[in-house]
Write a protein that holds these residues in place. Structure first.
Motif, PDB file in Angstrom:
ATOM      1  N   VAL A  54       0.844  -1.203   0.000  1.00 34.73           N
ATOM      2  CA  VAL A  54       0.000   0.000   0.000  1.00 34.73           C
ATOM      3  C   VAL A  54       0.878   1.252   0.000  1.00 34.73           C
ATOM      4  O   VAL A  54       0.629   2.208  -0.738  1.00 34.73           O
ATOM      5  CB  VAL A  54      -0.932   0.008   1.228  1.00 34.73           C
ATOM      6  N   ILE A  55       1.924   1.211   0.831  1.00 33.83           N
ATOM      7  CA  ILE A  55       2.853   2.349   0.869  1.00 33.83           C
ATOM      8  C   ILE A  55       3.556   2.471  -0.481  1.00 33.83           C
ATOM      9  O   ILE A  55       3.679   3.563  -1.043  1.00 33.83           O
ATOM     10  CB  ILE A  55       3.880   2.165   2.006  1.00 33.83           C
ATOM     11  N   ALA A  56       3.993   1.313  -1.012  1.00 32.75           N
ATOM     12  CA  ALA A  56       4.673   1.315  -2.304  1.00 32.75           C
ATOM     13  C   ALA A  56       3.761   1.888  -3.382  1.00 32.75           C
ATOM     14  O   ALA A  56       4.201   2.655  -4.248  1.00 32.75           O
ATOM     15  CB  ALA A  56       5.111  -0.107  -2.662  1.00 32.75           C
ATOM     16  N   LEU A  57       2.466   1.546  -3.312  1.00 31.74           N
ATOM     17  CA  LEU A  57       1.510   2.022  -4.309  1.00 31.74           C
ATOM     18  C   LEU A  57       1.430   3.544  -4.296  1.00 31.74           C
ATOM     19  O   LEU A  57       1.464   4.196  -5.352  1.00 31.74           O
ATOM     20  CB  LEU A  57       0.137   1.407  -4.019  1.00 31.74           C
ATOM     21  N   MET A  58       1.349   4.098  -3.088  1.00 34.33           N
ATOM     22  CA  MET A  58       1.280   5.557  -2.953  1.00 34.33           C
ATOM     23  C   MET A  58       2.518   6.218  -3.566  1.00 34.33           C
ATOM     24  O   MET A  58       2.411   7.185  -4.334  1.00 34.33           O
ATOM     25  CB  MET A  58       1.151   5.903  -1.468  1.00 34.33           C
ATOM     26  N   LEU A  59       3.692   5.660  -3.236  1.00 35.29           N
ATOM     27  CA  LEU A  59       4.931   6.230  -3.777  1.00 35.29           C
ATOM     28  C   LEU A  59       4.970   6.079  -5.296  1.00 35.29           C
ATOM     29  O   LEU A  59       5.395   6.985  -6.017  1.00 35.29           O
ATOM     30  CB  LEU A  59       6.141   5.545  -3.140  1.00 35.29           C
ATOM     31  N   LEU A  60       4.487   4.909  -5.773  1.00 38.53           N
ATOM     32  CA  LEU A  60       4.499   4.647  -7.210  1.00 38.53           C
ATOM     33  C   LEU A  60       3.600   5.645  -7.945  1.00 38.53           C
ATOM     34  O   LEU A  60       3.949   6.129  -9.035  1.00 38.53           O
ATOM     35  CB  LEU A  60       4.047   3.205  -7.475  1.00 38.53           C
ATOM     36  N   ILE A  61       2.430   5.954  -7.347  1.00 38.53           N
ATOM     37  CA  ILE A  61       1.525   6.916  -7.991  1.00 38.53           C
ATOM     38  C   ILE A  61       2.247   8.255  -8.155  1.00 38.53           C
ATOM     39  O   ILE A  61       2.260   8.840  -9.248  1.00 38.53           O
ATOM     40  CB  ILE A  61       0.225   7.086  -7.170  1.00 38.53           C
ATOM     41  N   PHE A  62       2.900   8.708  -7.075  1.00 35.38           N
ATOM     42  CA  PHE A  62       3.648   9.969  -7.159  1.00 35.38           C
ATOM     43  C   PHE A  62       4.722   9.883  -8.237  1.00 35.38           C
ATOM     44  O   PHE A  62       4.855  10.776  -9.082  1.00 35.38           O
ATOM     45  CB  PHE A  62       4.302  10.292  -5.811  1.00 35.38           C
ATOM     46  N   ALA A  63       5.500   8.793  -8.204  1.00 37.91           N
ATOM     47  CA  ALA A  63       6.632   8.672  -9.126  1.00 37.91           C
ATOM     48  C   ALA A  63       6.161   8.654 -10.571  1.00 37.91           C
ATOM     49  O   ALA A  63       6.706   9.365 -11.427  1.00 37.91           O
ATOM     50  CB  ALA A  63       7.425   7.401  -8.795  1.00 37.91           C
ATOM     51  N   VAL A  64       5.124   7.871 -10.852  1.00 37.16           N
ATOM     52  CA  VAL A  64       4.660   7.739 -12.234  1.00 37.16           C
ATOM     53  C   VAL A  64       4.085   9.063 -12.733  1.00 37.16           C
ATOM     54  O   VAL A  64       4.378   9.505 -13.855  1.00 37.16           O
ATOM     55  CB  VAL A  64       3.620   6.598 -12.349  1.00 37.16           C
ATOM     56  N   LEU A  65       3.279   9.730 -11.878  1.00 36.76           N
ATOM     57  CA  LEU A  65       2.703  11.007 -12.303  1.00 36.76           C
ATOM     58  C   LEU A  65       3.804  12.028 -12.554  1.00 36.76           C
ATOM     59  O   LEU A  65       3.763  12.792 -13.530  1.00 36.76           O
ATOM     60  CB  LEU A  65       1.724  11.531 -11.253  1.00 36.76           C
ATOM     61  N   LEU A  66       4.816  12.018 -11.683  1.00 36.25           N
ATOM     62  CA  LEU A  66       5.921  12.967 -11.835  1.00 36.25           C
ATOM     63  C   LEU A  66       6.683  12.701 -13.131  1.00 36.25           C
ATOM     64  O   LEU A  66       7.000  13.617 -13.893  1.00 36.25           O
ATOM     65  CB  LEU A  66       6.852  12.864 -10.623  1.00 36.25           C
ATOM     66  N   LYS A  67       6.946  11.421 -13.396  1.00 39.83           N
ATOM     67  CA  LYS A  67       7.702  11.063 -14.598  1.00 39.83           C
ATOM     68  C   LYS A  67       6.933  11.462 -15.857  1.00 39.83           C
ATOM     69  O   LYS A  67       7.500  12.058 -16.778  1.00 39.83           O
ATOM     70  CB  LYS A  67       7.962   9.551 -14.599  1.00 39.83           C
ATOM     71  N   GLU A  68       5.628  11.159 -15.864  1.00 33.78           N
ATOM     72  CA  GLU A  68       4.839  11.439 -17.067  1.00 33.78           C
ATOM     73  C   GLU A  68       4.628  12.935 -17.274  1.00 33.78           C
ATOM     74  O   GLU A  68       4.408  13.384 -18.391  1.00 33.78           O
ATOM     75  CB  GLU A  68       3.478  10.744 -16.979  1.00 33.78           C
ATOM     76  N   SER A  69       4.654  13.703 -16.191  1.00 30.33           N
ATOM     77  CA  SER A  69       4.422  15.136 -16.381  1.00 30.33           C
ATOM     78  C   SER A  69       5.732  15.899 -16.516  1.00 30.33           C
ATOM     79  O   SER A  69       5.730  17.119 -16.623  1.00 30.33           O
ATOM     80  CB  SER A  69       3.577  15.693 -15.222  1.00 30.33           C
ATOM     81  N   TRP A  70       6.874  15.185 -16.521  1.00 28.11           N
ATOM     82  CA  TRP A  70       8.172  15.841 -16.544  1.00 28.11           C
ATOM     83  C   TRP A  70       8.334  16.756 -17.749  1.00 28.11           C
ATOM     84  O   TRP A  70       8.836  17.872 -17.642  1.00 28.11           O
ATOM     85  CB  TRP A  70       9.287  14.792 -16.491  1.00 28.11           C
ATOM     86  N   LEU A  71       7.856  16.280 -18.916  1.00 29.41           N
ATOM     87  CA  LEU A  71       7.969  17.065 -20.154  1.00 29.41           C
ATOM     88  C   LEU A  71       7.274  18.418 -19.991  1.00 29.41           C
ATOM     89  O   LEU A  71       7.826  19.470 -20.335  1.00 29.41           O
ATOM     90  CB  LEU A  71       7.347  16.281 -21.312  1.00 29.41           C
ATOM     91  N   SER A  72       6.077  18.371 -19.406  1.00 28.39           N
ATOM     92  CA  SER A  72       5.306  19.601 -19.211  1.00 28.39           C
ATOM     93  C   SER A  72       5.969  20.500 -18.166  1.00 28.39           C
ATOM     94  O   SER A  72       6.040  21.719 -18.340  1.00 28.39           O
ATOM     95  CB  SER A  72       3.887  19.243 -18.798  1.00 28.39           C
ATOM     96  N   ILE A  73       6.461  19.883 -17.075  1.00 24.67           N
ATOM     97  CA  ILE A  73       7.129  20.668 -16.026  1.00 24.67           C
ATOM     98  C   ILE A  73       8.345  21.379 -16.605  1.00 24.67           C
ATOM     99  O   ILE A  73       8.596  22.553 -16.351  1.00 24.67           O
ATOM    100  CB  ILE A  73       7.531  19.750 -14.850  1.00 24.67           C
ATOM    101  N   LYS A  74       9.115  20.640 -17.449  1.00 28.99           N
ATOM    102  CA  LYS A  74      10.328  21.202 -18.038  1.00 28.99           C
ATOM    103  C   LYS A  74       9.982  22.330 -19.008  1.00 28.99           C
ATOM    104  O   LYS A  74      10.655  23.355 -19.058  1.00 28.99           O
ATOM    105  CB  LYS A  74      11.079  20.094 -18.793  1.00 28.99           C
ATOM    106  N   THR A  75       8.906  22.126 -19.767  1.00 32.64           N
ATOM    107  CA  THR A  75       8.555  23.107 -20.795  1.00 32.64           C
ATOM    108  C   THR A  75       7.994  24.391 -20.202  1.00 32.64           C
ATOM    109  O   THR A  75       8.371  25.487 -20.599  1.00 32.64           O
ATOM    110  CB  THR A  75       7.521  22.513 -21.770  1.00 32.64           C
TER     111      THR A  75
END
Lengths: 338, 283
Positions: A54-75
């Protein structure tokens, strides 16, 4: 969620393994002991694994969302949350209209839902006899179990026409001098979305408030009645002050729900990427933008911007819910001391 | 009348006024419950017919047809989510109640589950899209089921823990004193004592996710035809309601109301039944 009950639990001893002749003797006992130890280790390991996941899932949600939005954050950098341009054609994205809509529609919902929820909690705990409060409480809680898509659909086909026919023209005629209530009676917009959200979160806030009201020690209330206070005075001067932090926690819990609610808002908010001072104008919210545009986003930057919207929503609700949980937890601890 | 008498009347009036407003608040809530249910019932029943349960959707804009594929899809995805989410949730709940108890790890798990319970379901949809849809090249029933399982998981964990905690420690100790290993005590004694509550909680969790729409929009997506493959887009009642209600055709709106009636009836029935079970238990 089912309510806590104090049922006595039967002891089903009949299922304990029966003793057989071959089970006796030191060797068999040692073998049984070893297999019990192994069984324990496996079972405990599995339980631990799923709890940790459950803890891993929470961290994974953050990590995946961060990774996928990286392009937008950078731009776009910080400009993403301060810009109000949302232009998929020019691939320019600013989240301000969505964030504004999410916050304002949730604020409207809380302003409407708070007094009504506290009123319901007062009715259930202080006024109604038990045979009335049971069914009424259950009926209010049933509101929470209606799927949000039903709220959305009903809101669009039934409630919005009523609003645009009767309620909004009245608001515009009598309160139109306030900019908040200017504009055309469309039936969809910020105010209708906030109102439906209010109906959806009333059961959450009122049931938590009701439970907290029940924890007020009867002695405190009786001393109020003993000096001649009316029921309302006892509620206002004893019950509500005693439960204040719990009520705030309940409201923030409702706020967390309202912020993330998708379907009802998508149907009723009007889906317009703009910021208007009038509450009757169409607007949008983070969840509505996601629901409407996610499957149409083919460019990487478009998709990444939408994921960043999701990340922002997740962060907002995370903070809000964490605060709510701390407030409610602190209250129930204090209540336990009496 | 003297000043004290006037004050008394003022206090009395304030009292009645406040109590009347409280009663009005309760009436407000019940009014909207019945208003919504009445419209879903009336409009749903006028649109529902045998074809709705037995036929595939008609091509866009044409009359007739049904939503049998969406009904099957909802059952398939909900069942799959239950298979994934419930055992994991019960095991994690077992950890909290039987092993972790007051440990640091257990309190972190409780905190995280409480956050996840109220996390926006659309964000779960976005997460599963990034995790299972984008890398594997398409919407699928399994992605939808995983999204629903994630939403179900924290609900099941907290219910399982609450219910297991109701089993008194004396019961555990009695079984342990007979020499039963801990895991056997948990499975044969503690689960047995808590089974009714856990089943009720699981039913409520299943009902809740069967009405979810947002997490399915970008995971299982939609489909106008039969689909028996777990790796293909799959229609569900809720996503179909969304598309049909937003669509331009009157016949679609009719179908959406029929689907709304079906899903509301299922969710409310499960809720009412589990309420009765819990109440029967309390008495």
């Amino acid at each position: 969620m089912p309510e806590k009950t104090d049922e006595k639990v039967r002891m089903p001893l009949r299922d304990m393994p029966e003793k057989r002749a071959s089970d006796s003797g030191p060797v068999a006992a040692a073998r049984r002991y070893a297999s019990a130890r192994a069984g324990d280790a496996v079972f405990k390991g599995a339980a631990w694994f799923f709890a940790a996941s459950v803890i891993a899932l929470m961290l994974l949600i953050f990590a995946v969302l961060l990774k996928e939005s990286w392009l937008s954050i950078k731009t776009f950098g910080l400009g993403f949350i301060t810009s109000s341009t949302w232009d998929p054609v020019a691939l320019e994205f600013g989240a301000l209209p969505s964030i504004y809509g999410t916050l304002v529609s949730s604020a409207i919902a809380i302003i409407i839902a708070l007094p009504i929820s506290v009123g319901i909690a007062i009715f259930l705990t202080e006024m109604a006899p038990k045979r009335v409060s049971g069914p009424v409480g259950s009926a209010i809680e049933l509101l929470a179990s209606i799927p949000s898509i039903i709220y959305g659909m009903w809101g669009l086909f039934v409630f919005a026409p009523v609003l645009s026919e009767y309620v909004e023209p009245f608001l515009i005629d009598h309160l139109g001098f306030i900019p908040l209530f200017s504009g055309a009676p469309l039936g969809i917009g910020m105010l209708p979305a906030g109102f439906i959200l209010a109906i959806m979160i009333i059961p959450f806030i009122s049931s938590v408030t009701r439970d907290i009201f029940r924890m007020v020690p009867p002695m405190l209330k009786e001393s109020g009645y003993g000096v001649g206070a009316t029921k309302w005075e006892v509620i206002r001067k004893i019950v509500i002050p005693y439960t204040r932090s719990g009520i705030i926690g309940a409201v923030i819990l409702g706020l967390g729900r309202a912020l993330g609610e998708t379907m009802a808002v998508t149907f009723l908010i009007g889906n317009a990427q703009n910021i208007s001072i009038s509450l009757l104008d169409p607007a949008t919210s983070i969840s509505a933008t996601l629901a409407n545009e996610f499957t149409e986003a083919f460019e990487d930057l478009y998709l990444s911007s939408l994921v960043e919207l999701g990340l922002i929503l997740f962060l907002i609700t995370f903070v809000v819910l964490a605060i709510a949980k701390l407030l409610i937890a602190r209250f129930s601890y204090q209540g336990g001391k009496f | 009348m003297d000043a004290a008498g006037a004050r008394f009347i003022k206090r009395k009036l304030a009292n009645y006024g406040a109590l009347a407003l409280s009663a009005a608040s309760a009436a407000f809530g019940i009014f909207f419950l019945f208003w919504i249910l009445k419209d879903v019932l009336v409009l749903g029943f006028s649109a529902i017919n045998l074809d709705f349960f037995t036929r595939l959707p008609a091509p866009a804009g044409m009359e007739g047809g049904g939503l049998v594929n969406a009904i099957a899809g909802t059952f398939l995805i909900t069942a799959l989510a239950t298979v994934i989410g419930v055992p994991a949730g019960i095991m994690a709940g077992t950890y909290l109640s039987e092993y972790g108890r007051k440990s640091r790890m257990a309190s972190v798990v409780r905190f995280v589950s409480d956050i996840l319970v109220s996390a926006p379901s659309i964000v779960v949809g976005v997460f599963v899209y990034a995790l299972l849809v984008k890398p594997f090249g398409g919407f699928s029933a399994i992605a939808g089921a995983v999204a629903l399982a994630i939403i179900m998981l924290p609900v099941v964990i907290r219910t399982a823990e609450e219910m297991l905690k109701l089993v008194p420690d004396a019961t555990r100790e009695a079984a342990l004193a007979l020499g039963a290993p801990h895991w056997k005590v948990t499975v044969h004694v503690v689960y047995r004592g808590a089974v009714r509550g856990i089943v009720t909680g699981v039913m409520l969790a299943v009902a809740r996710v069967s009405g979810e729409t947002a997490p399915l929009l970008f995971t299982s997506f939609n489909n106008s035809f039969w689909n028996f493959s777990l790796t293909e887009p799959t229609a569900t009642l809720t996503v179909t309601i969304f598309n049909y209600a937003m669509g331009p055709y009157e016949d679609w709106h009719q179908k959406a109301w029929a689907a709304a009636l079906l899903i509301t009836a299922i969710v409310l029935l499960v809720n009412i039944i589990s309420r009765i079970i819990v109440r029967g238990k309390a008495e």
